[in-house]
Scaffold this active site. Structure first.
Site, PDB file in Angstrom:
ATOM      1  N   ASP A 295       0.865  -1.167   0.000  1.00 47.31           N
ATOM      2  CA  ASP A 295       0.000   0.000   0.000  1.00 47.31           C
ATOM      3  C   ASP A 295       0.910   1.228   0.000  1.00 47.31           C
ATOM      4  O   ASP A 295       2.093   1.157   0.333  1.00 47.31           O
ATOM      5  CB  ASP A 295      -0.924  -0.002   1.219  1.00 47.31           C
ATOM      6  CG  ASP A 295      -2.193   0.801   0.984  1.00 47.31           C
ATOM      7  OD1 ASP A 295      -2.217   1.626   0.048  1.00 47.31           O
ATOM      8  OD2 ASP A 295      -3.163   0.616   1.740  1.00 47.31           O
ATOM      9  N   CYS A 296       0.336   2.356  -0.371  1.00 44.02           N
ATOM     10  CA  CYS A 296       1.178   3.501  -0.707  1.00 44.02           C
ATOM     11  C   CYS A 296       1.862   4.108   0.508  1.00 44.02           C
ATOM     12  O   CYS A 296       1.209   4.647   1.401  1.00 44.02           O
ATOM     13  CB  CYS A 296       0.365   4.531  -1.465  1.00 44.02           C
ATOM     14  SG  CYS A 296      -0.231   3.857  -3.030  1.00 44.02           S
TER      15      CYS A 296
END
Length: 774
Positions: A295-296
């Protein structure tokens, strides 16, 4: 050889996004470039693994490190263009990502916006889910082929279980049942990647699907807890029978080419740095053929919480098996980690092998993609195609759930309704229909606009300026409109101001003065009013459920670009609603009993913990999972009522023989036990309709951690008025009749099991070893 200036011009022509819009889509191994003929990685007749190894062997260390982020720069000397991994496709191609879709200045500036996932989940229609994903992947290829997309890796679906009704992102998911999510995951992935509905794998990926967020991620920001710091404490039992099944199905049944690991920790360990999760489980045990993305900025988030330094986080992620960093952490810190001997160049090569294998499976190293035999002919005319927009309408129609319909106030008569009051902040807002992770829709029409096609005398009053409804100043004006019209439709609910990423709700009530507005209008209206709820998550509308002046309640979720038309068609009887709630609607008291941070699914009587979801919750509900009315009545009957007895030959029995152990539900021994059951479904009404048919399992009691009941299969069937159809289900005892022990082991108990459809059920008995042959 080109000189430096010629090489710069060549690079600009090939890799500038602006110039790419008028040229062929970005790709490698251009046959017009004589250099590519010498590259082994461009030889399409060779195995992909050999081509990938050749490519990596030609890259410098600096070039290798540059490819580790989601925005992978071009390598002009090898003819490799920019590749952007982050493209959102939750329920249509969306804004966001790293700019992989060029919307604003391009020939294609919109795409089909399907209903938010929770709405399509309410259809319980796997064929619909597959078709939606097919359409999205077609539009992605059309945009890519037009030179407006720098990647074909679509980050969806979100198949985290909707564990808590306050979760801000719950509406991104299909619902709260693990089997329901698993089937959604499978069908959506197959549709995105170009596989058949039945599961035959295509030779080349149409697009690459990424199932997120692996796993036990379902808290944003609640109280002092944040998704960036939260440690989800999950039992082995809950992990096996609740949180993991959708991701396992993504990989083993859908053959997803990507999993995404989340921010939060699980039992003290960051998933993006967990070798047991990413490599041993996902890649080795489940057989993931593809890459793992973070995830970012999830790698950066590990620093200070789970890792001491940026280099520590880099080493943890790469050695765990993470391949693509959504962010720049690995690009910034891998060289330093190498210098400190915390990682090796082979760790980087391993990640690149998975990355480039997916890019090659997408056909991006096979020359001009416009010449691809399967996907090269998909053009911009297929973006917002008529059939896709019709599918968006169909999805909205099938997902709408009728929750109340006293004295059949619905459907409204197109000939008898001469005037209509449309009230509420959500009535004249087209953007609210789209939900989050949305893109620019093909069309934009509000419910108010759609209703004007049914009666010319409409009085519209917002009542509140927005869904927060912080002021009741508009109530008097709303009451005046209600008094002067035949019928009233109130459009209330939530918006992304109340439920969204990085923001959880604190309660389940309608915001601000909404309840006051609804009850005040209902009190003065000539006829019982109709309440339409536009919201992703459940709300406690007990006051409306019991108020006789509120004749009907309709939940439409966030129904997408065609949602206004869909709601109007249902209200005026052009479509017979059949959606079923994919989540439990709890009373407000639930939020006082249960902290979001408690991950346990099962109830605990000692602490008065009521449990979660329909499988384990022991309290009262506003509306239960699977609830939904129709303009027709449906009946269910098992075709064969004979008692069935199973002897589980080949499975290991416990001593004493109270249950059998299962090591693999798809083993030959388990497959031999499968049987079918047929349910006759009858439409007793006078109008045709589509209805989900849900097959449940229940045990004689809920001891030993068993669910109260468990969905084991479902389908959607269309029936004409008075028509009856047989619906056949395949039952796998090892999968469907089993439960999970506290240790996370799957077993089948001897004794009675009951299959349920509607109010009808049949008994299946599992015999003790040596007794009662089948």
């Amino acid at each position: 050889m080109r000189n430096h200036g010629e090489n710069l011009l060549f690079s600009l022509l090939l890799f500038s996004p602006l110039l790419a819009l008028s040229s062929v889509p970005p790709h490698s191994c251009d046959p017009s470039n004589p250099t590519t003929k010498t590259y082994t990685f461009c030889k399409t007749t060779l195995p992909i693994a050999k081509r990938v190894d050749d490519l990596i062997s030609r890259m410098t260390l600096e070039e290798k490190i540059s490819q580790l982020g989601d925005d992978s720069p071009a390598i002009p000397r090898l003819g490799i263009p920019v590749f952007k991994w982050w493209t959102e496709a939750l329920h249509g191609l969306a804004y966001g990502g790293t700019g992989s879709i060029h919307w604003s200045f391009s020939a294609i500036f919109k795409a089909t916006s399907f209903p938010q996932v929770i709405v399509t989940g309410a259809s319980f229609n796997p064929h619909l889910w597959y078709k939606i994903a097919q359409a999205i992947s077609t539009e992605a290829r059309g945009i890519f082929n037009n030179g407006q997309l720098d990647g074909l890796t679509l980050w969806g679906p979100n198949v985290n279980l909707y564990r808590d009704p306050r979760w801000g992102r719950g509406h991104e998911t299909p619902g709260e049942d693990p089997l329901h999510l698993s089937k959604y995951a499978t069908m959506y992935v197959r549709g995105l990647q170009g596989d058949s509905y039945e599961g035959g794998q295509a030779k080349a990926l149409k697009t690459s699907a990424c199932c997120k967020h692996f796993t036990a991620y379902d808290l944003e920001k609640w109280g002092t807890a944040s998704r960036f710091t939260f440690d989800a404490v999950v039992t082995a039992q809950d992990m096996e029978d609740t949180f993991q099944p959708p991701f396992k199905s993504c990989v083993q049944d859908g053959h997803a080419s990507c999993l995404m690991c989340p921010f939060n920790r699980i039992n003290g360990v960051a998933p993006c740095g967990d070798h047991n999760f990413l490599t041993k489980l996902a890649k080795e045990q489940w057989g993931l053929d593809g890459y793992i993305a973070s995830d970012c900025d999830a790698i950066g988030v590990m620093v200070g919480m789970y890792a001491r330094t940026p280099e520590n986080a880099t080493a943890l992620a790469l050695k765990a098996g993470m391949d693509v960093d959504c962010g720049t952490h690995l690009q910034k810190h891998s060289a330093s980690a190498l210098g400190k001997k915390m990682i090796t160049e082979e760790d980087i090569d391993r990640a690149l092998r998975n990355q480039f294998a997916v890019r090659m499976r997408l056909g991006l190293f096979d020359g001009n993609p416009l010449e691809h035999k399967d996907y090269g002919s998909i053009g911009k005319d297929q973006v917002c195609a008529k059939e896709h927009q019709e599918l968006a309408l169909q999805a909205a129609l099938e997902g709408i759930v009728l929750l109340k319909n006293t004295r059949n106030i619905l459907p409204l008569s197109k000939t008898k309704v001469s005037s209509l009051a449309v009230i509420g902040p959500n009535a004249n807002n087209a953007s609210i229909l789209l939900g989050n992770y949305q893109g620019p829709p093909c069309v934009s029409i509000t419910p108010l606009d759609a209703l004007q096609n049914y009666t010319s005398d409409i009085k519209y009053v917002a009542g509140c300026s927005n869904a927060a409804c912080s002021s009741a100043d508009g109530i008097k004006q709303a009451e005046e409109a209600a008094r002067s019209t035949d019928h009233v439709v109130l459009f209330m609910g939530l918006s992304l101001d109340q439920e969204r990423e990085d923001f959880d709700r604190s309660d389940l009530l309608l915001p601000g003065s909404q309840q006051e507005l609804i009850t005040s209008v209902a009190k003065v209206a000539k006829n019982p009013v109709i309440l339409v709820l536009l919201c992703g998550g459940p709300v406690d509308v007990s006051f409306a459920k019991t108020n006789p002046k509120i004749g009907a309640i309709l939940w439409a979720g966030y129904p997408g670009q065609a949602g206004g038309h869909a709601i109007a068609q249902v209200l005026f009887g052009e479509y017979n609603p059949g959606g079923k709630l994919p989540v439990t609607w709890y009373p407000q008291d639930y939020t006082k009993q249960v902290p979001m941070t408690n991950m346990n699914m099962r109830a605990d009587n000692a602490t008065k913990y009521p449990g979660r979801t329909y499988r384990f919750y022991q309290g009262k509900t506003v509306f239960p999972f699977g609830y939904g009315l129709s303009y027709s009545n449906y009946s269910y009957e098992f075709i064969s009522k004979a008692k069935k007895t199973l002897k589980l030959v080949g499975l290991k029995a416990a001593h004493p023989a109270s249950h059998y152990e299962i090591t693999e539900a798809k083993s030959k021994e388990c497959q031999k036990l499968n049987f079918t059951v047929t349910v006759g479904v009858a439409n007793l009404g006078t109008v045709e309709g589509r209805t989900p048919v849900l097959l449940f399992l229940r045990w004689p009691n809920a001891s030993n951690g068993r669910p109260r009941k468990q969905l084991i299969d479902f389908t959607s069937v269309h029936l004409k008025a008075k028509e009856t159809k047989p619906v056949e289900f395949s039952v796998s005892p090892c999968e469907h009749l089993s439960r999970v022990t506290e240790e996370g082991k799957r077993v089948i108990d001897t004794g009675s099991h009951f299959l349920m459809a509607g109010e009808k059920e049949i008994e299946v008995t599992v015999a003790e070893q040596g007794k009662n042959e089948l």
